[in-house]
Design an enzyme around this catalytic site. Structure first.
Site, mmCIF file in Angstrom:
data_model
loop_
_atom_site.group_PDB
_atom_site.id
_atom_site.type_symbol
_atom_site.label_atom_id
_atom_site.label_comp_id
_atom_site.label_asym_id
_atom_site.label_seq_id
_atom_site.Cartn_x
_atom_site.Cartn_y
_atom_site.Cartn_z
ATOM 1 N N ASN A 45 49.450 41.288 48.471
ATOM 2 C CA ASN A 45 49.318 42.708 48.818
ATOM 3 C C ASN A 45 48.183 42.971 49.796
ATOM 4 O O ASN A 45 47.940 44.113 50.194
ATOM 5 C CB ASN A 45 49.170 43.574 47.555
ATOM 6 C CG ASN A 45 47.943 43.195 46.733
ATOM 7 O OD1 ASN A 45 46.972 42.652 47.254
ATOM 8 N ND2 ASN A 45 47.984 43.498 45.445
ATOM 9 N N HIS A 79 43.783 48.396 35.239
ATOM 10 C CA HIS A 79 44.097 48.003 36.619
ATOM 11 C C HIS A 79 45.537 48.381 36.941
ATOM 12 O O HIS A 79 46.457 47.584 36.723
ATOM 13 C CB HIS A 79 43.904 46.502 36.788
ATOM 14 C CG HIS A 79 42.515 46.042 36.530
ATOM 15 N ND1 HIS A 79 42.056 45.707 35.271
ATOM 16 C CD2 HIS A 79 41.460 45.878 37.372
ATOM 17 C CE1 HIS A 79 40.785 45.347 35.352
ATOM 18 N NE2 HIS A 79 40.392 45.441 36.610
ATOM 19 N N HIS A 101 43.392 49.109 42.903
ATOM 20 C CA HIS A 101 43.181 47.901 42.105
ATOM 21 C C HIS A 101 42.792 48.216 40.663
ATOM 22 O O HIS A 101 43.390 47.728 39.704
ATOM 23 C CB HIS A 101 42.115 47.009 42.746
ATOM 24 C CG HIS A 101 41.651 45.922 41.828
ATOM 25 N ND1 HIS A 101 42.300 44.714 41.719
ATOM 26 C CD2 HIS A 101 40.631 45.884 40.940
ATOM 27 C CE1 HIS A 101 41.695 43.968 40.813
ATOM 28 N NE2 HIS A 101 40.680 44.653 40.323
ATOM 29 N N LEU A 152 39.740 34.422 37.888
ATOM 30 C CA LEU A 152 40.794 34.125 38.866
ATOM 31 C C LEU A 152 40.877 32.632 39.165
ATOM 32 O O LEU A 152 39.869 31.940 39.235
ATOM 33 C CB LEU A 152 40.556 34.939 40.138
ATOM 34 C CG LEU A 152 40.770 36.447 39.940
ATOM 35 C CD1 LEU A 152 40.175 37.244 41.107
ATOM 36 C CD2 LEU A 152 42.248 36.773 39.769
ATOM 37 N N ASP A 185 20.599 6.288 40.467
ATOM 38 C CA ASP A 185 21.361 7.249 41.269
ATOM 39 C C ASP A 185 20.542 8.505 41.578
ATOM 40 O O ASP A 185 20.847 9.243 42.516
ATOM 41 C CB ASP A 185 22.668 7.634 40.576
ATOM 42 C CG ASP A 185 23.791 6.669 40.932
ATOM 43 O OD1 ASP A 185 23.624 5.912 41.917
ATOM 44 O OD2 ASP A 185 24.803 6.653 40.227
ATOM 45 N N GLU A 189 37.207 18.055 39.834
ATOM 46 C CA GLU A 189 36.780 18.275 38.450
ATOM 47 C C GLU A 189 37.263 19.610 37.903
ATOM 48 O O GLU A 189 37.658 19.720 36.735
ATOM 49 C CB GLU A 189 35.250 18.218 38.334
ATOM 50 C CG GLU A 189 34.624 16.859 38.567
ATOM 51 C CD GLU A 189 34.380 16.574 40.045
ATOM 52 O OE1 GLU A 189 34.713 17.440 40.897
ATOM 53 O OE2 GLU A 189 33.865 15.486 40.354
ATOM 54 N N HIS A 210 22.318 13.050 40.246
ATOM 55 C CA HIS A 210 23.317 12.528 39.317
ATOM 56 C C HIS A 210 22.830 12.540 37.868
ATOM 57 O O HIS A 210 23.510 12.030 36.985
ATOM 58 C CB HIS A 210 23.697 11.094 39.708
ATOM 59 C CG HIS A 210 24.631 11.042 40.878
ATOM 60 N ND1 HIS A 210 24.373 11.721 42.057
ATOM 61 C CD2 HIS A 210 25.821 10.430 41.049
ATOM 62 C CE1 HIS A 210 25.367 11.504 42.901
ATOM 63 N NE2 HIS A 210 26.259 10.729 42.310
HETATM 64 C C1 LIG Z 1 36.459 34.175 39.031
HETATM 65 C C2 LIG Z 1 36.559 35.662 39.146
HETATM 66 N N1 LIG Z 1 35.771 36.299 40.027
HETATM 67 C C3 LIG Z 1 35.801 37.637 40.120
HETATM 68 C C4 LIG Z 1 36.629 38.362 39.330
HETATM 69 C C5 LIG Z 1 36.635 39.880 39.398
HETATM 70 N N2 LIG Z 1 37.885 40.319 40.041
HETATM 71 C C6 LIG Z 1 38.922 40.758 39.331
HETATM 72 S S1 LIG Z 1 40.260 41.058 40.275
HETATM 73 C C7 LIG Z 1 39.420 40.631 41.680
HETATM 74 C C8 LIG Z 1 40.085 40.598 43.025
HETATM 75 C C9 LIG Z 1 41.208 41.508 43.139
HETATM 76 O O1 LIG Z 1 42.052 41.110 44.154
HETATM 77 P P1 LIG Z 1 43.402 40.379 43.813
HETATM 78 O O2 LIG Z 1 43.118 39.210 42.983
HETATM 79 O O3 LIG Z 1 44.105 40.140 45.069
HETATM 80 O O4 LIG Z 1 44.165 41.402 42.900
HETATM 81 P P2 LIG Z 1 44.797 42.810 43.293
HETATM 82 O O5 LIG Z 1 43.689 43.697 43.738
HETATM 83 O O6 LIG Z 1 45.760 42.548 44.369
HETATM 84 O O7 LIG Z 1 45.418 43.265 42.039
HETATM 85 C C10 LIG Z 1 38.125 40.266 41.395
HETATM 86 C C11 LIG Z 1 37.131 39.854 42.398
HETATM 87 C C12 LIG Z 1 37.451 37.664 38.431
HETATM 88 N N3 LIG Z 1 38.295 38.281 37.623
HETATM 89 N N4 LIG Z 1 37.410 36.317 38.380
#
Ligand SMILES: Cc1ncc(C[n+]2csc(CCOP(=O)(O)OP(=O)(O)O)c2C)c(N)n1
Length: 680
Positions: A200, A41, A277, A131, A479, A420, A483
């Site tokens: 960005n 990346h 990316h 993420l 519940d 959670e 639950h």
């Molecule tokens: C929970 C999760 N969902 C999806 C992904 C796959 N993924 C990696 S980077 C990204 C998005 C990229 O955008 P950003 O986070 O803004 O990074 P940039 O392109 O600016 O480096 C995705 C969807 C991941 N790593 N984690």
């Protein structure tokens, strides 16, 4: 166009030259490593090189010679896809990460995998990439810092005083867990937490115009109690330094530093576009970009000596650490008891054997209440054990001591609120920080789904955390199915490294707690029923057996012709059934299997001696989806299990409705015996 805009517009000339060269070399290494790996990346890693330079060279308190120094600043690349940038800086700054390691980026067995993984390269604080997780665990690290500062900064000494930084992306901030986490951080006023937001406007599928741009991030964070700073000149180390140094020194709130960057900069063919990316730039674009930065396009993985010298953090890092060590030594002399405790809670080894309460045989007690008694008994022996519940404290019975952590007054009880997911990531952060032994989070088992991504990371990272999940089956009663966990038990068991323990009574709960307290290389989940359950004579004094994950709980007086295997609350109807069957001429053994993982680790001889290898049939009894039972039961077997969602009714009616009474177990056993005659 001029190739690359000059660096350091707002700094002095010589400093700017040095910084500019270091940053260009960093970008060169990023491109070389990705081209050699054939994937990676480049976008964020290239654009954020000045930010990483400033963080490592000018902001972070860290010592490459001792990457685990307890009072170091923490830095998490929550946008783990940009982790290569971190590897490059670690290498250049003198951490034990070689050029060959950079060349082995993304190769099997290298310390430089595609996303940062804890325990492989020095200076990597956690495994990131899903993420939002890094951001939320950074909140946990900042909480841990406050906790330990509150406990150990006494007598005018400051032995705990560091910052937590995280580099986050648009993707991090889109994930729901980020909102939970920033809400916790703002509420607790974690002023030593600093997020650097790589704003960005690009994600994988396009620009954030389609998804996110209408949202004012500064307003969002301010509304959650954060301070917000902005840096427009993302390529200017002096501008970045001015803001970060000021925030590091003076922040009174957690701070978001918005860095308006151009993804992929300075690779002209892709910069500012989603194409930057991920993927390869290609040899021609790499050469063009290197040339534009003043690097030799014919050279690969090249680092001039003066750049190594400029970035070598070892002299300043070890000076900072020695400074701290002097203070720490004086503090230790003045407070030897605290020092002994410090060593205990920072040790990687298991705690000394912990005395857990002994429960009387025959008393009726739900395991989650037994767990509370045990937790109270261990609270002094584990003086930094801390955690909490996601707004179910009274139901999960997981308060440790009385005080609740509040802004400005750290305490061991963390009121996570109904969050959670962030709770689990924060608990991971407490463990990652170190010194918090043992961190825990609790809720109903059914809501473990809301924690799952972070629980998975706890297992992946081998974190010694404790997940306390109560209300562990449909037998919780009225519940209703929303639950009542059904598939949770087998799906959690499927997670490598997570010890899932489902005790059947107070004795097994105490033994499970001992296992959990002693485990240092991974998470333990305690699945605790909230029904009244009698404390069995058969489980008394069996802690060593329970710690093996499975054992013979009851044997008939004559050789068994049937083996019943059960866990948790179903041990009780199963025990009654084994006795009845034995009285009625079918001698039946009852095996308790509270932890499949631990049982799996026993010798084949032990497992066979428990399960009576060769004896068929076997009956499994568990109020959960039956997935996985074939592993223990073999071909001639049956399970009394859940094959649907639950229902809303009193627990005893549910036991009858879904077939978990002793009479149901007897019936199932008889059916099995008839279906498999003579198969012993
Ligand atoms: C929970 C999760 N969902 C999806 C992904 C796959 N993924 C990696 S980077 C990204 C998005 C990229 O955008 P950003 O986070 O803004 O990074 P940039 O392109 O600016 O480096 C995705 C969807 C991941 N790593 N984690």
């Amino acid at each position: 166009m001029t190739a690359v805009e000059p660096l350091g517009n707002s700094g002095d000339r010589a400093a700017a030259d040095n910084a500019g060269r270091a940053i260009a070399v960093t970008r060169g290494l990023v491109m070389d490593a990705i081209e050699r790996a054939g994937s990676g990346h480049p976008g964020a890693a290239l654009a954020l090189a000045p930010l990483a330079y400033v963080l490592y060279r000018q902001i972070l308190k860290a010592d490459p010679e001792d990457p685990g120094w307890p009072d170091r600043d923490r830095l998490v690349f929550s946008a783990g896809h940009a982790g290569l940038l971190q590897y490059v800086l670690l290498h250049l700054c003198g951490y034990r990460l070689s050029m060959d390691d950079l060349k082995a980026f993304r190769r099997l067995g290298s310390p430089t995998p595609g996303h940062p993984e804890r325990g492989l390269a020095p200076g990597i604080e956690m495994s990131t990439g899903p993420l939002g997780q890094g951001l939320a665990s950074a909140v946990g690290m900042a909480i841990a810092e406050r906790q330990l500062a509150g406990r150990y900064n006494v007598g005018g000494y400051t032995v705990v005083d560091h910052r937590t930084f995280a580099v986050v992306s648009d993707g991090d901030l889109m994930e729901g867990v980020s909102q939970e986490a920033i809400s916790i951080a703002g509420h607790l006023r974690l002023h030593k937490l600093i997020l650097c937001y790589d704003s960005n406007g690009i994600t994988i599928d396009g620009t954030t115009e389609r998804t996110f741009a209408g949202e004012d991030q500064a307003a969002r964070f301010r509304a959650s109690g954060w301070a917000v700073e902005r840096v427009e000149a993302f390529n200017d180390p002096a501008a970045l330094h001015e803001v970060l140094a000021r925030v590091r020194r003076t922040a009174e709130h957690p701070t978001l530093v918005i860095v308006k960057s151009v993804i992929g900069y300075p690779a002209r063919s892709v910069q500012g576009r989603p194409a930057a990316h991920g993927g390869l730039l290609g040899a021609a674009e790499v050469a063009r970009t290197k040339a534009a930065m003043g690097l030799d396009p014919e050279e690969f993985f090249a680092v001039p000596d003066d750049v190594y010298r400029h970035l070598d953090l070892r002299p300043s890092g070890s000076a900072a650490r020695r400074n701290w060590a002097d203070t720490f030594a004086r503090w230790s002399e003045e407070f030897p008891d605290l020092r002994a405790e410090w060593d205990r809670v920072h040790s990687d080894g298991p705690p000394p054997k912990l005395d857990v309460p002994v429960f009387e045989t025959g008393i009726e007690l739900p395991p989650h209440k037994a767990s509370k008694v045990i937790m109270d008994a261990l609270a002094d022996a584990l003086p930094t054990m801390s955690g909490g519940a996601a707004d179910l404290l009274d139901s999960t019975k997981t308060a440790v001591a009385d005080a609740v952590y509040a802004a400005g007054s750290p305490a061991r009880n963390l009121a996570f609120g109904v969050r959670e997911h962030a709770m689990a990531a924060v608990v991971n952060g407490l463990a990652l920080h170190g010194g918090i032994t043992k961190p825990f989070g609790s809720t109903f088992l059914v809501f473990s789904d809301y924690m799952r991504p972070a629980v998975r990371l706890s297992a992946l990272m081998g974190l010694p955390v404790l997940w306390l999940w109560t209300h562990d089956s449909v037998l919780i009663g009225p519940d209703g199915p929303t639950h009542q966990p059904v598939e949770h038990l087998p799906s959690l068991r499927a997670m490598p490294g997570l010890h899932v323990m489902r005790p059947c009574d107070a004795n097994e709960t105490a033994a499970a707690w001992q296992v959990a307290a002693a485990r240092t290389d991974g998470p333990v989940a305690l699945l605790l029923a909230r029904q009244m359950l009698p404390n069995l004579a058969e489980t008394a004094g069996r802690a060593p057996d329970i710690a093996r994950g499975g054992y013979v709980l009851w044997d008939p007086p004559r050789p068994a012709e049937l083996v019943i295997v059960a866990t948790g609350s179903e041990i009780h109807p199963a025990l009654a059934a084994a006795r009845t069957l034995t009285d009625e001429g079918v001698p039946a053994r009852l095996v308790s299997l509270p932890c499949w993982d631990l049982f799996e680790q026993q010798s084949p001889e032990y497992r066979e001696s428990v399960l009576l290898e060769g004896i068929r049939p076997r009956l499994g009894v568990e109020a959960a989806a039956p997935l996985g039972w074939e592993r223990w039961l073999g071909p001639r077997s049956a399970t009394v299990a859940m094959r649907s969602f639950g229902a809303s009714a009193p627990a005893d009616q549910l036991a009858e409705h879904f077939g978990f009474t002793a009479a149901d177990v007897v019936r199932a056993a008889r059916d099995l015996m008839t279906a498999a005659p003579g198969d012993n």
